[in-house]
Design a protein around this motif. Structure first.
Motif, PDB file in Angstrom:
ATOM      1  N   UNK A 106      17.287 -32.471 -14.139  1.00 24.70           N
ATOM      2  CA  UNK A 106      16.535 -33.542 -14.806  1.00 24.70           C
ATOM      3  C   UNK A 106      17.541 -34.621 -15.175  1.00 24.70           C
ATOM      4  N   UNK A 107      17.288 -35.821 -14.657  1.00 25.74           N
ATOM      5  CA  UNK A 107      18.239 -36.921 -14.859  1.00 25.74           C
ATOM      6  C   UNK A 107      17.709 -37.881 -15.921  1.00 25.74           C
ATOM      7  N   UNK A 108      18.515 -38.096 -16.940  1.00 26.44           N
ATOM      8  CA  UNK A 108      18.221 -39.150 -17.916  1.00 26.44           C
ATOM      9  C   UNK A 108      19.040 -40.356 -17.454  1.00 26.44           C
ATOM     10  N   UNK A 109      18.343 -41.304 -16.839  1.00 21.76           N
ATOM     11  CA  UNK A 109      19.048 -42.379 -16.133  1.00 21.76           C
ATOM     12  C   UNK A 109      19.654 -43.435 -17.064  1.00 21.76           C
ATOM     13  N   UNK A 110      19.373 -43.310 -18.358  1.00 25.69           N
ATOM     14  CA  UNK A 110      19.925 -44.272 -19.302  1.00 25.69           C
ATOM     15  C   UNK A 110      18.937 -44.511 -20.439  1.00 25.69           C
ATOM     16  N   UNK A 111      19.369 -45.321 -21.402  1.00 29.69           N
ATOM     17  CA  UNK A 111      18.557 -45.546 -22.603  1.00 29.69           C
ATOM     18  C   UNK A 111      17.774 -46.850 -22.502  1.00 29.69           C
ATOM     19  N   UNK A 112      16.448 -46.738 -22.500  1.00 24.50           N
ATOM     20  CA  UNK A 112      15.655 -47.974 -22.450  1.00 24.50           C
ATOM     21  C   UNK A 112      15.681 -48.675 -23.804  1.00 24.50           C
ATOM     22  N   UNK A 113      16.172 -47.970 -24.828  1.00 26.33           N
ATOM     23  CA  UNK A 113      16.251 -48.578 -26.161  1.00 26.33           C
ATOM     24  C   UNK A 113      17.550 -49.361 -26.364  1.00 26.33           C
ATOM     25  N   UNK A 114      18.476 -49.241 -25.406  1.00 26.86           N
ATOM     26  CA  UNK A 114      19.693 -50.058 -25.490  1.00 26.86           C
ATOM     27  C   UNK A 114      19.391 -51.399 -24.820  1.00 26.86           C
ATOM     28  N   UNK A 115      19.731 -52.481 -25.473  1.00 30.24           N
ATOM     29  CA  UNK A 115      19.338 -53.809 -24.978  1.00 30.24           C
ATOM     30  C   UNK A 115      19.789 -54.037 -23.540  1.00 30.24           C
ATOM     31  N   UNK A 116      21.088 -53.761 -23.309  1.00 27.27           N
ATOM     32  CA  UNK A 116      21.650 -54.032 -21.987  1.00 27.27           C
ATOM     33  C   UNK A 116      21.171 -53.024 -20.944  1.00 27.27           C
ATOM     34  N   UNK A 117      21.228 -51.748 -21.324  1.00 25.34           N
ATOM     35  CA  UNK A 117      20.875 -50.696 -20.378  1.00 25.34           C
ATOM     36  C   UNK A 117      19.372 -50.736 -20.062  1.00 25.34           C
ATOM     37  N   UNK A 118      18.580 -51.039 -21.081  1.00 23.17           N
ATOM     38  CA  UNK A 118      17.138 -51.147 -20.877  1.00 23.17           C
ATOM     39  C   UNK A 118      16.811 -52.219 -19.851  1.00 23.17           C
ATOM     40  N   UNK A 119      17.499 -53.341 -19.992  1.00 24.58           N
ATOM     41  CA  UNK A 119      17.264 -54.461 -19.073  1.00 24.58           C
ATOM     42  C   UNK A 119      17.677 -54.076 -17.645  1.00 24.58           C
ATOM     43  N   UNK A 120      18.830 -53.411 -17.562  1.00 25.67           N
ATOM     44  CA  UNK A 120      19.329 -52.937 -16.256  1.00 25.67           C
ATOM     45  C   UNK A 120      18.318 -51.989 -15.614  1.00 25.67           C
ATOM     46  N   UNK A 121      17.856 -51.009 -16.396  1.00 25.85           N
ATOM     47  CA  UNK A 121      16.944 -50.004 -15.845  1.00 25.85           C
ATOM     48  C   UNK A 121      15.599 -50.593 -15.456  1.00 25.85           C
ATOM     49  N   UNK A 122      15.209 -51.627 -16.152  1.00 27.60           N
ATOM     50  CA  UNK A 122      13.908 -52.225 -15.854  1.00 27.60           C
ATOM     51  C   UNK A 122      13.971 -53.208 -14.687  1.00 27.60           C
ATOM     52  N   UNK A 123      15.205 -53.577 -14.277  1.00 25.80           N
ATOM     53  CA  UNK A 123      15.336 -54.563 -13.195  1.00 25.80           C
ATOM     54  C   UNK A 123      15.266 -53.873 -11.834  1.00 25.80           C
ATOM     55  N   UNK A 124      14.773 -54.606 -10.871  1.00 24.32           N
ATOM     56  CA  UNK A 124      14.689 -54.088  -9.497  1.00 24.32           C
ATOM     57  C   UNK A 124      16.084 -53.705  -8.991  1.00 24.32           C
ATOM     58  N   UNK A 125      17.057 -54.562  -9.329  1.00 15.69           N
ATOM     59  CA  UNK A 125      18.424 -54.330  -8.878  1.00 15.69           C
ATOM     60  C   UNK A 125      18.998 -53.058  -9.504  1.00 15.69           C
TER      61      UNK A 125
END
Ligand code: ZN
Length: 373
Positions: free
Chosen positions: A221-240
């Motif tokens: 089970x992979x936790x790909x990062x924190x959507x609650x972190x401003x920078x990481x959330x933005x990264x994870x939500x981006x297509x790139x």
């Protein structure tokens, strides 16, 4: 082969029929093969949004990553992809496991996102096990909470209480035989996140995820990062960002498959040497110890045959916090193949051959390529 055909008699047909049945029943689901089945499980979905940050929803990010990952895997000829969901639907945890088990998959990969009330960030990948600390338990607790949205969850999960830190003890045994493999895939994923994506590596971890104890194959089970972190959330939500994360996981799965291809003797599994007296070969490699690995896990078992379905001559090796159990030892490869057959017939369907030289583990396929004696 010629020799065998000439000596063919009524029993040889029976033998081939039996060996065909044997092969169908005993192909280990972790062995390398041309049809490597990966189940991709996008966490949550439908009425279960998973975690959210106000801006981003875990269920959407997990699905996007899984779809991109699936596309990449699908382009590999030897890999077959099975999805637990391809759109925004609710699927019970148990059903996710059923999908993987019914497909007789080789690997189960569940994709999620983390959340925290701080600006915590980084990636972590889990195998099933007993949590080493409260934070790991908390992550599992959050992922398991979805069962409260399911009907009759107490019956379905045998009274499992996601809020009890002890509830998972005992259930971890169900994944124990795949633990080494699961930890290995998890380490490939984390290595790629760290080295190729420059993400913060929170490590390979273990905790009691309900979705992981439903499956009978290596599972992570992979936790790909924190959507609650401003920078990481933005990264994870981006297509790139999703593309990059998908690629890192894709590459880790290929690494794992390569590890299997290198360590498992495919041809012997697909086409075992018929055990007939005058067909017998003796491929002896001096200084090499072949052994049949039948099990591995955290439990230290005594070597009595009753612990190993009646098998005698079992040996135990401690590697890190884990024990590996080997059945028999021989420098004769053909002899060890017979022992592997025996182990499989006893029910160790994933038993595979390993090789050692001067106590160091070496590649079986490399040895077979080298000259004998
Ligand atoms: Zn989740």
């Amino acid at each position: 082969m010629q020799k065998f055909v000439m000596k063919s008699n009524k029993y040889s047909h029976l033998f081939y029929l039996l060996s065909a049945l044997f092969i169908l029943n005993f192909i280990p689901n972790i062995a390398a093969q041309d049809n490597f089945k990966v189940v991709l499980d996008a966490g949550h979905g439908g009425k279960d949004p998973g975690k959210h940050s106000g801006k981003y929803y875990e269920k959407d990010i997990a699905l996007n990553i899984v779809l991109l990952l699936g596309e990449k895997l699908d382009s590999e000829e030897a890999i077959q992809v099975i999805y637990t969901r391809k759109d925004d639907v609710f699927i019970e945890l148990k059903e996710r496991g059923n999908i993987a088990n019914d497909a007789d998959a080789n690997l189960f990969v569940s994709v999620h996102c983390n959340a925290h009330n701080t600006q915590a960030y980084g990636t972590e990948t889990y195998a099933l096990g007993i949590h080493a600390n409260d934070r790991n338990f908390e992550v599992a607790q959050q992922e398991n909470a979805v069962i409260f949205l399911e009907d009759d969850y107490l019956e379905k999960y045998a009274g499992f209480d996601p809020n009890s830190p002890e509830a998972v003890i005992g259930l971890t045994l169900m994944q124990e035989e795949f633990l080494d493999e699961s930890l290995l895939v998890a380490s490939y994923v984390q290595n790629n996140f760290r080295n190729n994506l420059n993400r913060t590596d929170r490590g390979v971890k273990q905790a009691g995820f309900v979705v992981l104890f439903q499956t009978s194959m290596p599972s992570i089970l992979i936790e790909t990062g924190f959507i609650t972190n401003d920078k990481e959330g933005e990264f994870l939500n981006s297509k790139k960002g999703q593309e990059k994360v998908a690629h890192a996981i894709f590459d880790a799965i290929l690494n794992y498959k390569k590890h299997l291809d290198d360590n498992f003797v495919v041809e012997e599994i697909i086409e075992p040497t018929p055990i007939i007296e005058d067909q017998k070969q003796d491929r002896v490699y001096d200084g090499v110890d072949f052994k049949v690995q039948i099990a591995s896990g955290k439990r230290k078992l005594s070597l009595e045959s009753y612990n190993f379905k009646g098998l005698k001559d079992v040996e135990r090796e401690k590697i890190g916090g884990h024990y590996k159990y080997y059945y028999k030892k021989s420098s004769n490869y053909d002899e060890i193949l017979e022992y592997q057959d025996q182990a499989r017939k006893k029910g160790f369907s994933s038993a595979f051959i390993v090789a050692f030289k001067n106590r160091d583990r070496i590649s079986v396929s490399e040895i077979l390529k080298s000259s004998q004696n």
